[in-house]
Design a protein around this motif. Sequence first.
Motif, PDB file in Angstrom:
ATOM      1  N   PRO A  82    -103.468 -38.841  30.826  1.00 45.75           N
ATOM      2  CA  PRO A  82    -104.207 -38.042  31.790  1.00 45.75           C
ATOM      3  C   PRO A  82    -104.907 -36.860  31.133  1.00 45.75           C
ATOM      4  O   PRO A  82    -104.719 -36.593  29.943  1.00 45.75           O
ATOM      5  N   ALA A  83    -105.694 -36.148  31.909  1.00 44.89           N
ATOM      6  CA  ALA A  83    -106.541 -35.075  31.387  1.00 44.89           C
ATOM      7  C   ALA A  83    -105.772 -33.988  30.647  1.00 44.89           C
ATOM      8  O   ALA A  83    -106.294 -33.388  29.723  1.00 44.89           O
ATOM      9  N   GLU A  84    -104.522 -33.728  31.031  1.00 47.24           N
ATOM     10  CA  GLU A  84    -103.800 -32.639  30.375  1.00 47.24           C
ATOM     11  C   GLU A  84    -103.276 -33.017  29.000  1.00 47.24           C
ATOM     12  O   GLU A  84    -102.791 -32.185  28.261  1.00 47.24           O
ATOM     13  N   ALA A  85    -103.384 -34.276  28.639  1.00 43.41           N
ATOM     14  CA  ALA A  85    -102.934 -34.732  27.329  1.00 43.41           C
ATOM     15  C   ALA A  85    -104.117 -34.773  26.365  1.00 43.41           C
ATOM     16  O   ALA A  85    -105.223 -35.119  26.741  1.00 43.41           O
ATOM     17  N   GLY A 111     -92.460 -38.359  20.661  1.00 51.78           N
ATOM     18  CA  GLY A 111     -92.747 -36.943  20.854  1.00 51.78           C
ATOM     19  C   GLY A 111     -93.220 -36.586  22.253  1.00 51.78           C
ATOM     20  O   GLY A 111     -93.572 -35.443  22.514  1.00 51.78           O
ATOM     21  N   VAL A 112     -93.235 -37.556  23.157  1.00 55.26           N
ATOM     22  CA  VAL A 112     -93.707 -37.327  24.524  1.00 55.26           C
ATOM     23  C   VAL A 112     -92.553 -37.557  25.492  1.00 55.26           C
ATOM     24  O   VAL A 112     -91.784 -38.497  25.334  1.00 55.26           O
ATOM     25  N   SER A 135     -94.538 -33.747  29.086  1.00 58.04           N
ATOM     26  CA  SER A 135     -94.290 -32.627  28.180  1.00 58.04           C
ATOM     27  C   SER A 135     -94.143 -33.188  26.775  1.00 58.04           C
ATOM     28  O   SER A 135     -93.991 -34.386  26.580  1.00 58.04           O
ATOM     29  N   GLY A 136     -94.221 -32.294  25.827  1.00 57.29           N
ATOM     30  CA  GLY A 136     -94.089 -32.718  24.438  1.00 57.29           C
ATOM     31  C   GLY A 136     -95.348 -32.423  23.647  1.00 57.29           C
ATOM     32  O   GLY A 136     -96.241 -31.700  24.080  1.00 57.29           O
ATOM     33  N   CYS A 137     -95.432 -33.053  22.474  1.00 61.19           N
ATOM     34  CA  CYS A 137     -96.483 -32.729  21.511  1.00 61.19           C
ATOM     35  C   CYS A 137     -97.890 -33.137  21.949  1.00 61.19           C
ATOM     36  O   CYS A 137     -98.859 -32.633  21.399  1.00 61.19           O
ATOM     37  N   ASN A 138     -98.043 -34.009  22.932  1.00 63.94           N
ATOM     38  CA  ASN A 138     -99.378 -34.459  23.325  1.00 63.94           C
ATOM     39  C   ASN A 138    -100.013 -33.632  24.426  1.00 63.94           C
ATOM     40  O   ASN A 138    -101.150 -33.882  24.797  1.00 63.94           O
ATOM     41  N   VAL A 139     -99.292 -32.662  24.981  1.00 61.43           N
ATOM     42  CA  VAL A 139     -99.866 -31.835  26.029  1.00 61.43           C
ATOM     43  C   VAL A 139    -100.799 -30.812  25.385  1.00 61.43           C
ATOM     44  O   VAL A 139    -100.449 -30.160  24.408  1.00 61.43           O
ATOM     45  N   ALA A 140    -101.989 -30.689  25.928  1.00 66.20           N
ATOM     46  CA  ALA A 140    -103.018 -29.809  25.368  1.00 66.20           C
ATOM     47  C   ALA A 140    -102.561 -28.348  25.389  1.00 66.20           C
ATOM     48  O   ALA A 140    -101.928 -27.903  26.341  1.00 66.20           O
ATOM     49  N   GLN A 141    -102.883 -27.618  24.335  1.00 63.71           N
ATOM     50  CA  GLN A 141    -102.583 -26.193  24.267  1.00 63.71           C
ATOM     51  C   GLN A 141    -103.322 -25.470  25.390  1.00 63.71           C
ATOM     52  O   GLN A 141    -104.480 -25.785  25.687  1.00 63.71           O
TER      53      GLN A 141
END
Length: 147
Positions: A82-85, A111-112, A135-141
């Motif tokens: 999705p967009a937040e990733a 990592g997700v 949550s995890g490493c793929n969520v955009a800063q």
Amino acid sequence: PLGSGATVCFVPDAARRDVTQLAECIVASRVDNVVLTPSVATLLDWAALPQVRTLITVGEPPLPSVARTWSQGRRYVNAYGPAEATVCTCAFVGEPEGTEDSVPIGVPLAGVIVDIVDARRQPMLAGTLGEIAISGCNVAQGYVGHA
């Protein structure tokens, strides 16, 4: 692809607008792994692309018919993000079973963490409807709630 020693081919502008030119580009470049939207994949004749070993669909939910067609003798991956990733978060590999109306989004990538939560962001029991929380490493800063 580059991290594993593969070559990345970028499609010329004309081939992005014409499915015949896209197929010609895939054949001429000897592409064996393709990433496409399901809408574009439905326009291609899979029999005319025998060198393609893997199709990864992204960007929209694929029809089960796309997965069934492209998984015959090949590896088919439905990648979900999705967009937040920043990139894909889940992947389903294979062919949908039976007469499913949709293709599964699969399992979280390394990592997700993917949870199903209610309106208060509380975890839901397996098999109940809720919202997907990633949550995890793929969520955009900078995304809301990103730690």
